[in-house]
Design a protein around this motif. Structure first.
Motif, PDB file in Angstrom:
ATOM      1  N   TRP A 134     -11.911   9.469  29.093  1.00  0.00           N
ATOM      2  CA  TRP A 134     -12.403  10.839  28.905  1.00  0.00           C
ATOM      3  C   TRP A 134     -11.299  11.858  29.183  1.00  0.00           C
ATOM      4  O   TRP A 134     -11.095  12.796  28.406  1.00  0.00           O
ATOM      5  N   ASN A 138     -10.091  14.361  26.321  1.00  0.00           N
ATOM      6  CA  ASN A 138     -10.459  15.769  26.438  1.00  0.00           C
ATOM      7  C   ASN A 138      -9.263  16.697  26.296  1.00  0.00           C
ATOM      8  O   ASN A 138      -9.385  17.801  25.743  1.00  0.00           O
ATOM      9  N   TYR A 139      -8.134  16.278  26.788  1.00  0.00           N
ATOM     10  CA  TYR A 139      -6.952  17.146  26.765  1.00  0.00           C
ATOM     11  C   TYR A 139      -6.569  17.564  25.345  1.00  0.00           C
ATOM     12  O   TYR A 139      -6.489  18.772  25.056  1.00  0.00           O
ATOM     13  N   THR A 142     -10.051  19.269  23.512  1.00  0.00           N
ATOM     14  CA  THR A 142     -10.595  20.515  24.052  1.00  0.00           C
ATOM     15  C   THR A 142      -9.506  21.528  24.362  1.00  0.00           C
ATOM     16  O   THR A 142      -9.589  22.700  23.958  1.00  0.00           O
ATOM     17  N   TRP A 198     -16.842  16.281  18.272  1.00  0.00           N
ATOM     18  CA  TRP A 198     -16.371  16.253  19.648  1.00  0.00           C
ATOM     19  C   TRP A 198     -17.295  16.936  20.645  1.00  0.00           C
ATOM     20  O   TRP A 198     -17.509  16.405  21.756  1.00  0.00           O
ATOM     21  N   ARG A 202     -18.176  15.285  24.138  1.00  0.00           N
ATOM     22  CA  ARG A 202     -17.715  15.925  25.371  1.00  0.00           C
ATOM     23  C   ARG A 202     -18.865  16.176  26.324  1.00  0.00           C
ATOM     24  O   ARG A 202     -18.782  15.883  27.517  1.00  0.00           O
ATOM     25  N   ASN A 206     -19.543  14.568  30.151  1.00  0.00           N
ATOM     26  CA  ASN A 206     -19.762  15.381  31.347  1.00  0.00           C
ATOM     27  C   ASN A 206     -21.062  15.009  32.045  1.00  0.00           C
ATOM     28  O   ASN A 206     -21.113  14.919  33.283  1.00  0.00           O
TER      29      ASN A 206
END
Length: 230
Positions: A134, A138-139, A142, A198, A202, A206
């Motif tokens: 994750w 995510n980097y 997002t 995404w 995402r 979370n």
């Protein structure tokens, strides 16, 4: 699966390449690979007596019978920009327990792949392994605004295919006779998450990683698939 082909014009500007940086999570921390700091732990996790004997079955390298050859591989990965390698540090033990990387980094098109995954047995099928993936996903998606996150594996690698599907990657088919690895043919299964998909992935990550999703024995209450697709 039927795909809707898209050749529409896009308002697109190239994005930045990922940086060598630290990613802090609840269960794990990702650090740029540093052989002097991580080498001993990684040798133990990936080649030690308690390591996973199937770890190297579908990777293009390994297993490593000698430490010197293992260190040569790590050193080459440390200085590489593509693939760009990170070490996974378990927060509880502060030990390095695995490595993986970005690769096929293409900022002009907003595409990037996660691969070269070598997680020690102690890390496999744990919340930390999910969180590590994750953090690396995510980097670019997002923070940097990439359009496409890729995952590829040997089409016979059932564990990797299952991981891709669990994480929300969508199958794009199989490239037949794509590569020759360790003297054997490799048909390659391709997967991706694109930017329109995404946000759902995402949000599910979370919710899955939230402390409320784990019982007193640290077992998940809701699966990642249920949180994403339910």
């Amino acid at each position: 699966m039927t795909y809707q082909l898209n050749d529409n014009p896009v308002d697109w500007q190239p994005v930045a390449a990922p940086e060598r940086r630290v990613f802090q999570g609840k269960f794990v921390r990702l650090e740029p690979l540093d052989v002097s700091r991580h080498g001993d732990d990684l040798w133990h996790a990936l080649q030690g007596p308690d390591s996973d004997p199937k770890l190297w079955d579908y990777l293009p390298v390994g297993p490593f019978p000698e430490r010197a050859v293992f260190d040569t591989w790590l050193n080459a990965n440390q200085v590489s920009a593509d693939p760009l390698f990170f070490t996974v540090i378990d927060n509880a033990s502060q030990r390095a327990v695995g490595v993986f990387s970005y690769l096929r980094i293409t900022p002009k098109d907003g595409a990037i792949e996660i691969g070269h995954i070598a997680f020690g047995r102690v890390m496999q099928r744990t919340p930390g392994s999910t969180e590590a993936l994750w953090l690396l996903a995510n980097y670019p998606m997002t923070e940097l605004g990439y359009r496409r996150l890729e995952w590829k594996c040997n089409a016979q690698n059932a564990r990797s295919i299952r991981a891709a599907e669990r994480l929300g990657f969508v199958s794009e088919g199989v490239f037949r006779q794509h590569m020759v690895i360790k003297g054997r043919n490799r048909d390659t299964a391709w997967f991706s998450i694109i930017d329109s998909q995404w946000p759902r992935c995402r949000d599910a990550f979370n919710r899955w990683l939230d402390a409320a999703n784990f019982d007193s024995n640290s077992q998940q209450i809701n699966s990642l698939e249920a949180l994403r697709d339910g």
